[in-house]
Design a protein around this motif. Structure first.
Motif, PDB file in Angstrom:
ATOM      1  N   ASN A  85      63.054  63.924  73.386  1.00  0.00           N
ATOM      2  CA  ASN A  85      62.900  62.683  74.150  1.00  0.00           C
ATOM      3  C   ASN A  85      64.183  61.873  73.936  1.00  0.00           C
ATOM      4  OD1 ASN A  85      62.260  59.879  74.769  1.00  0.00           O
ATOM      5  ND2 ASN A  85      60.113  60.557  74.883  1.00  0.00           N
ATOM      6  N   LYS A  86      65.057  61.860  74.923  1.00  0.00           N
ATOM      7  CA  LYS A  86      66.418  61.347  74.730  1.00  0.00           C
ATOM      8  C   LYS A  86      66.440  59.890  74.287  1.00  0.00           C
ATOM      9  CE  LYS A  86      70.884  60.924  77.055  1.00  0.00           C
ATOM     10  NZ  LYS A  86      71.653  61.191  78.303  1.00  0.00           N
ATOM     11  N   GLY A  87      65.635  59.037  74.914  1.00  0.00           N
ATOM     12  CA  GLY A  87      65.654  57.614  74.595  1.00  0.00           C
ATOM     13  C   GLY A  87      65.258  57.341  73.161  1.00  0.00           C
ATOM     14  N   ILE A  88      64.113  57.890  72.753  1.00  0.00           N
ATOM     15  CA  ILE A  88      63.626  57.664  71.391  1.00  0.00           C
ATOM     16  C   ILE A  88      64.530  58.369  70.385  1.00  0.00           C
ATOM     17  CG2 ILE A  88      61.682  58.010  69.824  1.00  0.00           C
ATOM     18  CD1 ILE A  88      59.822  57.735  72.193  1.00  0.00           C
ATOM     19  N   PHE A  89      65.058  59.536  70.761  1.00  0.00           N
ATOM     20  CA  PHE A  89      65.947  60.293  69.881  1.00  0.00           C
ATOM     21  C   PHE A  89      67.174  59.467  69.507  1.00  0.00           C
ATOM     22  CE2 PHE A  89      69.369  63.335  69.068  1.00  0.00           C
ATOM     23  CZ  PHE A  89      68.761  64.230  68.214  1.00  0.00           C
ATOM     24  N   LEU A  90      67.734  58.735  70.459  1.00  0.00           N
ATOM     25  CA  LEU A  90      68.919  57.911  70.196  1.00  0.00           C
ATOM     26  C   LEU A  90      68.555  56.563  69.574  1.00  0.00           C
ATOM     27  CD1 LEU A  90      70.996  58.603  73.434  1.00  0.00           C
ATOM     28  CD2 LEU A  90      71.367  59.542  71.150  1.00  0.00           C
TER      29      LEU A  90
END
Length: 350
Positions: A85-90
């Motif tokens: 999950n790109k948003g939460i990952f960053l």
């Protein structure tokens, strides 16, 4: 500082904002520099205990090694797993790093060197430190990989378990000091031990609480022997497995900022903070922040020493220690200290 800017013709609102920003930078930048330096110290202590040199090439005595490592990770490519999950990952490393810095707002480096000298500083620290688990949990879940997810679950259980006992230990300190203000807690320790020693730790009822607090500090920051979240033999690199570049560096910086925070809390709550060790007039000529930094460094050395010498606990041992030993002991000492204070300070009055 706000009054100074107002005297220079600024509006009250703008002066307050500018003074706040400058105050934040005066805290955040030295903390970041200190993090870089303690990473170097950590590696040198480990090297000395393991009979090797440690960093000794980049800069004089290797002092610039941490900055070289920071430049290296800054220039690396940020890789995000395709299934993550790109948003939460960053967002996860940003939260971890930010929370680690925000807690320093109420830490008094000396009697006057504090960004926010609030009446509930200790509660603020407890609340902010409990938020750090969110960054780790988000990192483990968003990676969409089983090892980071296992690590995140371990971190959540571990941090919640030891925060419970830390909370009761802080109650013991508050009972003696009669306040949640960190500066006032430090002042209450002046001459506390036989009228000579500036520390709570000398009291027979508070010394066991410091031992529990110090060990809980290791667990709260996931340091050896409680680094089960990064157990490389089981979980590769734990919740950081899928991270690279600056995202990985933010976790690293946040971890060391939290370690320094727990070292400073050991200093403030039990060892007199910015007060000299002995209540002797000539020692007060040394600036308070020097005493604070020296005591904090001693605790960081102890963290490094333990890392180099103590083997890792099993997970069941970790949880048993938190719930079956530390929690009952901290509860017992809350009762003992309350009774002691009722008999001595308040003459047994109800």
């Amino acid at each position: 500082m706000t009054e100074f800017f107002i005297s220079q013709g600024m509006s009250a609102g703008f002066a307050l904002v500018l003074a706040s920003v400058i105050g934040i930078l005066l805290i955040a930048l030295p903390v970041m520099f200190a993090v870089a330096m303690v990473i170097y110290v950590d590696r040198k202590v480990l090297g000395a205990i393991m009979l090797r040199r440690g960093p000794n090439v980049v800069g004089p005595f290797g002092l610039l090694q941490s900055f070289a490592d920071g430049l290296k990770v800054f220039l690396q490519e940020t890789i995000i797993p395709s299934a993550a999950n790109k948003g939460i990952f960053l967002l996860a490393p940003i939260i971890t790093f930010t929370v680690a810095l925000v807690a320093w707002a109420v830490i008094p480096f000396s009697e006057t060197w504090v960004l926010a000298d609030i009446n509930v500083g200790l509660l603020y620290i407890l609340a902010i430190s409990s938020l750090s688990v969110y960054g780790i949990t988000m990192a483990g879940w968003a990676s969409n990989s089983k090892y980071p997810f296992f690590s995140a679950m371990r971190a959540a259980a571990q941090m919640i378990s030891y925060e419970v006992s830390i909370g009761f230990i802080l109650v013991c300190v508050v009972l003696f000091a009669g306040t949640f203000n960190l500066n006032d807690i430090v002042r209450a320790q002046e001459g506390f031990g036989l009228g000579v020693i500036n520390a709570y730790v000398v009291h027979p009822l508070l010394f066991p609480m410091w031992v529990l607090f110090f060990i809980s500090s290791l667990a709260e920051t996931q340091r050896t022997p409680f680094d089960l979240t990064e157990a490389e033999s089981e979980l590769v690199a734990g919740y950081q497995t899928e991270y690279s570049s600056m995202a990985f560096a933010l976790f690293w910086l946040g971890e060391y900022a939290n370690i320094l925070l727990m070292c400073s809390l050991n200093t403030l709550l039990f060892f007199g903070g910015w007060l000299p060790p002995i209540d002797w007039a000539p020692l007060y000529y040394v600036p308070g922040f020097i005493w604070f930094l020296l005591k904090t460094f001693v605790f960081f050395f102890m963290f490094s020493w333990i890392w180099a010498t103590v083997p890792r606990y099993r997970y069941d041992q970790l949880m048993r220690l938190g719930w079956k030993v530390f929690l009952p002991m901290s509860l017992l000492f809350v009762v003992l200290i309350s009774g002691w204070l009722m008999l001595t300070r308040y003459g047994g009055a109800a």
